[in-house]
Design a protein around this motif. Structure first.
Motif, PDB file in Angstrom:
ATOM      1  N   MET A 151      -5.443  10.638 -12.715  1.00  0.00           N
ATOM      2  CA  MET A 151      -4.469   9.562 -12.873  1.00  0.00           C
ATOM      3  C   MET A 151      -4.133   8.956 -11.512  1.00  0.00           C
ATOM      4  SD  MET A 151      -1.007   9.643 -15.097  1.00  0.00           S
ATOM      5  CE  MET A 151       0.008   8.184 -15.317  1.00  0.00           C
ATOM      6  N   ALA A 152      -4.012   9.789 -10.480  1.00  0.00           N
ATOM      7  CA  ALA A 152      -3.742   9.264  -9.131  1.00  0.00           C
ATOM      8  C   ALA A 152      -4.893   8.382  -8.660  1.00  0.00           C
ATOM      9  CB  ALA A 152      -3.517  10.420  -8.154  1.00  0.00           C
ATOM     10  N   ASP A 153      -6.128   8.820  -8.912  1.00  0.00           N
ATOM     11  CA  ASP A 153      -7.286   8.016  -8.516  1.00  0.00           C
ATOM     12  C   ASP A 153      -7.312   6.688  -9.271  1.00  0.00           C
ATOM     13  OD1 ASP A 153      -8.104   9.968  -6.772  1.00  0.00           O
ATOM     14  OD2 ASP A 153      -9.640  10.807  -8.094  1.00  0.00           O
ATOM     15  N   TYR A 154      -6.987   6.749 -10.547  1.00  0.00           N
ATOM     16  CA  TYR A 154      -6.991   5.528 -11.368  1.00  0.00           C
ATOM     17  C   TYR A 154      -5.938   4.537 -10.860  1.00  0.00           C
ATOM     18  CZ  TYR A 154      -6.180   2.497 -15.403  1.00  0.00           C
ATOM     19  OH  TYR A 154      -6.007   1.411 -16.228  1.00  0.00           O
ATOM     20  N   TYR A 183       0.825  -1.207   0.000  1.00  0.00           N
ATOM     21  CA  TYR A 183       0.000   0.000   0.000  1.00  0.00           C
ATOM     22  C   TYR A 183       0.861   1.260   0.000  1.00  0.00           C
ATOM     23  CZ  TYR A 183      -3.646   3.337   1.071  1.00  0.00           C
ATOM     24  OH  TYR A 183      -4.528   4.396   1.001  1.00  0.00           O
ATOM     25  N   SER A 184       0.602   2.100  -0.968  1.00  0.00           N
ATOM     26  CA  SER A 184       1.165   3.457  -0.939  1.00  0.00           C
ATOM     27  C   SER A 184       0.079   4.408  -1.412  1.00  0.00           C
ATOM     28  CB  SER A 184       2.405   3.577  -1.825  1.00  0.00           C
ATOM     29  OG  SER A 184       2.106   3.251  -3.170  1.00  0.00           O
ATOM     30  N   ILE A 185      -0.055   5.508  -0.696  1.00  0.00           N
ATOM     31  CA  ILE A 185      -1.039   6.522  -1.071  1.00  0.00           C
ATOM     32  C   ILE A 185      -0.598   7.174  -2.371  1.00  0.00           C
ATOM     33  CG2 ILE A 185      -1.879   8.828  -0.422  1.00  0.00           C
ATOM     34  CD1 ILE A 185      -2.021   7.832   2.454  1.00  0.00           C
ATOM     35  N   LYS A 186      -1.519   7.353  -3.290  1.00  0.00           N
ATOM     36  CA  LYS A 186      -1.247   8.015  -4.568  1.00  0.00           C
ATOM     37  C   LYS A 186      -1.776   9.444  -4.489  1.00  0.00           C
ATOM     38  CE  LYS A 186      -0.533   3.647  -5.559  1.00  0.00           C
ATOM     39  NZ  LYS A 186       0.784   3.032  -5.496  1.00  0.00           N
ATOM     40  N   GLN A 187      -0.879  10.396  -4.521  1.00  0.00           N
ATOM     41  CA  GLN A 187      -1.279  11.797  -4.415  1.00  0.00           C
ATOM     42  C   GLN A 187      -0.963  12.541  -5.706  1.00  0.00           C
ATOM     43  OE1 GLN A 187       0.672  13.379  -0.932  1.00  0.00           O
ATOM     44  NE2 GLN A 187      -0.769  12.413   0.461  1.00  0.00           N
ATOM     45  N   PRO A 188      -1.881  13.375  -6.186  1.00  0.00           N
ATOM     46  CA  PRO A 188      -1.602  14.162  -7.393  1.00  0.00           C
ATOM     47  C   PRO A 188      -0.474  15.150  -7.132  1.00  0.00           C
ATOM     48  CG  PRO A 188      -3.683  14.836  -6.399  1.00  0.00           C
ATOM     49  CD  PRO A 188      -3.229  13.628  -5.650  1.00  0.00           C
ATOM     50  N   ARG A 208       2.222  14.327 -16.321  1.00  0.00           N
ATOM     51  CA  ARG A 208       2.945  14.866 -17.476  1.00  0.00           C
ATOM     52  C   ARG A 208       4.188  14.057 -17.817  1.00  0.00           C
ATOM     53  NH1 ARG A 208      -1.038  17.796 -14.854  1.00  0.00           N
ATOM     54  NH2 ARG A 208      -1.422  19.805 -15.875  1.00  0.00           N
ATOM     55  N   LYS A 209       4.443  13.001 -17.061  1.00  0.00           N
ATOM     56  CA  LYS A 209       5.629  12.193 -17.312  1.00  0.00           C
ATOM     57  C   LYS A 209       5.260  10.756 -17.629  1.00  0.00           C
ATOM     58  CE  LYS A 209       9.038  14.705 -14.529  1.00  0.00           C
ATOM     59  NZ  LYS A 209      10.034  14.584 -13.434  1.00  0.00           N
ATOM     60  N   LYS A 210       6.039  10.169 -18.526  1.00  0.00           N
ATOM     61  CA  LYS A 210       5.849   8.748 -18.840  1.00  0.00           C
ATOM     62  C   LYS A 210       6.138   7.905 -17.608  1.00  0.00           C
ATOM     63  CE  LYS A 210       7.352   5.117 -22.030  1.00  0.00           C
ATOM     64  NZ  LYS A 210       8.236   4.797 -23.190  1.00  0.00           N
ATOM     65  N   ILE A 211       7.235   8.198 -16.912  1.00  0.00           N
ATOM     66  CA  ILE A 211       7.543   7.551 -15.639  1.00  0.00           C
ATOM     67  C   ILE A 211       6.936   8.461 -14.576  1.00  0.00           C
ATOM     68  CG2 ILE A 211       9.347   6.614 -14.153  1.00  0.00           C
ATOM     69  CD1 ILE A 211       9.144   5.302 -16.912  1.00  0.00           C
ATOM     70  N   PHE A 212       5.769   8.108 -14.098  1.00  0.00           N
ATOM     71  CA  PHE A 212       4.883   9.081 -13.466  1.00  0.00           C
ATOM     72  C   PHE A 212       4.841   9.034 -11.943  1.00  0.00           C
ATOM     73  CE2 PHE A 212       2.548   5.305 -14.872  1.00  0.00           C
ATOM     74  CZ  PHE A 212       2.087   4.816 -13.658  1.00  0.00           C
ATOM     75  N   ARG A 213       5.526   8.069 -11.300  1.00  0.00           N
ATOM     76  CA  ARG A 213       5.310   7.879  -9.864  1.00  0.00           C
ATOM     77  C   ARG A 213       6.532   8.168  -9.000  1.00  0.00           C
ATOM     78  NH1 ARG A 213       2.703   3.033  -8.781  1.00  0.00           N
ATOM     79  NH2 ARG A 213       2.530   2.236 -10.895  1.00  0.00           N
ATOM     80  N   PHE A 214       7.582   8.740  -9.561  1.00  0.00           N
ATOM     81  CA  PHE A 214       8.829   8.855  -8.800  1.00  0.00           C
ATOM     82  C   PHE A 214       9.271  10.290  -8.548  1.00  0.00           C
ATOM     83  CE2 PHE A 214       9.193   4.576 -10.761  1.00  0.00           C
ATOM     84  CZ  PHE A 214       9.162   3.853  -9.584  1.00  0.00           C
ATOM     85  N   ASP A 215       8.382  11.233  -8.683  1.00  0.00           N
ATOM     86  CA  ASP A 215       8.730  12.606  -8.345  1.00  0.00           C
ATOM     87  C   ASP A 215       8.719  12.810  -6.824  1.00  0.00           C
ATOM     88  OD1 ASP A 215       8.743  13.004 -11.062  1.00  0.00           O
ATOM     89  OD2 ASP A 215       7.736  14.941 -10.945  1.00  0.00           O
ATOM     90  N   ARG A 274       4.553   7.506   0.247  1.00  0.00           N
ATOM     91  CA  ARG A 274       3.510   8.001  -0.636  1.00  0.00           C
ATOM     92  C   ARG A 274       4.112   8.082  -2.036  1.00  0.00           C
ATOM     93  NH1 ARG A 274       3.011  14.516   0.662  1.00  0.00           N
ATOM     94  NH2 ARG A 274       5.236  15.010   0.523  1.00  0.00           N
ATOM     95  N   GLN A 275       3.261   8.056  -3.043  1.00  0.00           N
ATOM     96  CA  GLN A 275       3.716   8.240  -4.411  1.00  0.00           C
ATOM     97  C   GLN A 275       3.031   9.469  -4.989  1.00  0.00           C
ATOM     98  OE1 GLN A 275       2.951   4.485  -6.394  1.00  0.00           O
ATOM     99  NE2 GLN A 275       4.871   3.622  -5.678  1.00  0.00           N
TER     100      GLN A 275
END
Length: 429
Positions: free
Chosen positions: A225-228, A208-213, A279-286, A273-274
């Motif tokens: 996208m975060a919700d999806y 489990y990791s929370i997905k935050q915009p 706007r990025k192809k690799i979208f979860r590592f900012d 959290r993620q």
């Protein structure tokens, strides 16, 4: 701002379960993705990573007595461990009785020391022969899974207090949609087979990791996208367990009545959290520059302390008892680990005050380990020298021991181990 020196004293229920976790492949070693290598059990590697890289890992296969002594010294009440399927059934239909006896020895020693066991039956690794058949990608391999479970569950059942059927069947990087649907069915079958032999609590552990915009709730592309991603990685699993209905994108719903209710408790693994950047192809590592810190000399993923992820996760899963089956951080400066543990426990306690039925917390990891392709990330409250396999308890281990002994945390314990918020000076450039 996190300032653990302002934390108020907190106490946990008398029956709260404290412990730590490992995974067999990460600490035992002695496995390989090469089925012709006689030195190792023939095991398929997660994501194709060659297990030969692990060599002896932390050498816990040979040093299990020493590790049990460490658990006892650190006052651990529970140990989450896993069994290597490839050791038990190295060839299809062939049971290695010597390896079965090895695990019984380990479990017997834990029981003799009064340490409860949370046992994982599949933690990212399985025999090469099973992988060559298509593994969980093919639902027709269920008979092989059943054979393994019927072989091992009845002989280890007297030593197990909690069961994890499959670790992280929602793992985002490894499993495609069809395989996730299958994994839920493999989980359900595992649950019911265990229940044939005992009435102990059974679950599978959710990653489990929370997905935050990234740009906040009012940036529609990031939010949608975060919700999806939250749905396809987190909610589909919870929905399937609660209803018996597997609903995933681009696939007709699959109704499996025997899946409903097959988690007696929520087993939750959480670290981060993620931030989802649409706007990025690799979208979860900012990361946010303001909260991100350098924890290791090579980047990893646990480089932020956000205890609100723990609180929000616990509130979300408040319809069943919950056990935190993994939570930890990989750092060079052990003081940061102390801050991390203190902050996560404080968040846990606040959720419990609001009605969450949290029954236990297992820190990951007891030992520095082989972290799926690298030894670099140091998660352990016990340091391991990977040349000599010498173990050394870190201050964070003693800190955690004192929390367990006190069944809570207070300023006396905190200030015994740390007197200022850490600055990882060696890594600042």
């Amino acid at each position: 701002m996190i300032d653990i020196f302002q934390y108020k004293a907190i106490q946990f229920p008398d029956d709260f379960i404290w412990g730590s976790a490992t995974a067999a492949m990460q600490v035992e070693g002695g496995n390989s993705s090469n089925k012709d290598d006689p030195r190792f059990a023939p095991t398929h590697a997660l994501g194709g990573i060659p297990y030969i890289m692990a060599n002896k890992a932390s050498n816990s296969y040979e040093l299990y007595e020493e590790d049990i002594h460490l658990l006892k010294e650190l006052n651990q009440k529970m140990y989450r461990m896993s069994i290597e399927w490839s050791r038990i059934i190295p060839e299809e239909g062939v049971v290695n009785k010597k390896e079965v006896e090895h695990y019984i020895k380990v479990l017997t020693r834990l029981q003799e020391e009064g340490i409860q066991v949370c046992l994982t039956l599949h933690h990212f690794s399985h025999p090469v022969w099973f992988e060559e058949k298509g593994a969980f990608k093919d639902i027709s391999n269920m008979k092989s899974w059943e054979y393994f479970l019927h072989t091992i569950v009845p002989v280890v059942e007297p030593y197990v207090d909690f069961w994890i059927v499959i670790n992280e069947p929602n793992m985002p990087f490894e499993y495609e949609i069809e395989e996730r649907i299958n994994l839920m069915q493999y989980h359900a079958r595992g649950y019911h087979i265990i229940k044939e032999y005992c009435d102990k609590p059974v679950s599978s552990a959710l990653s489990y990791s929370i997905k935050q915009p990234m740009r906040g709730q009012f940036d529609y592309p990031d939010k949608i996208m975060a919700d999806y991603i939250d749905y396809i990685e987190n909610e589909f699993f919870a929905h399937a367990i609660r209803t018996g209905e597997i609903v995933v994108p681009f696939h007709d719903a699959v109704i499996i009545p025997e899946l409903k209710g097959t988690c007696d408790f929520w087993a939750l693994n959480t670290y981060i959290r993620q931030l989802i950047n649409s706007r990025k192809k690799i979208f979860r590592f900012d990361n946010y520059n303001a909260t991100h810190f350098k924890a290791l000399d090579k980047p990893f993923f646990t480089e932020e302390i956000t205890p609100e992820i723990m609180f929000q996760m616990l509130m979300r899963f408040n319809d069943k008892p919950i056990m935190i089956t993994e939570n930890g951080t990989a750092v060079t400066d052990d003081d940061i680990r102390i801050v991390y543990i203190a902050s996560m426990l404080t968040a846990m306690h606040q959720a419990m005050e609001m009605g969450v039925n949290l029954i236990g917390y297992l820190y990951f990891s007891l030992l520095d380990n082989w972290e799926w392709g690298t030894f670099h990330p140091t998660f352990g409250i016990v340091e391991v020298d990977f040349e000599t396999y010498e173990r050394k308890i870190r201050n964070s281990g003693y800190f955690y021991r004192d929390i367990i002994s006190n069944n809570g945390i207070n300023q006396t314990i905190i200030r015994k181990y740390i007197n200022q918020m850490p600055v990882n000076k060696d890594l600042i450039k």
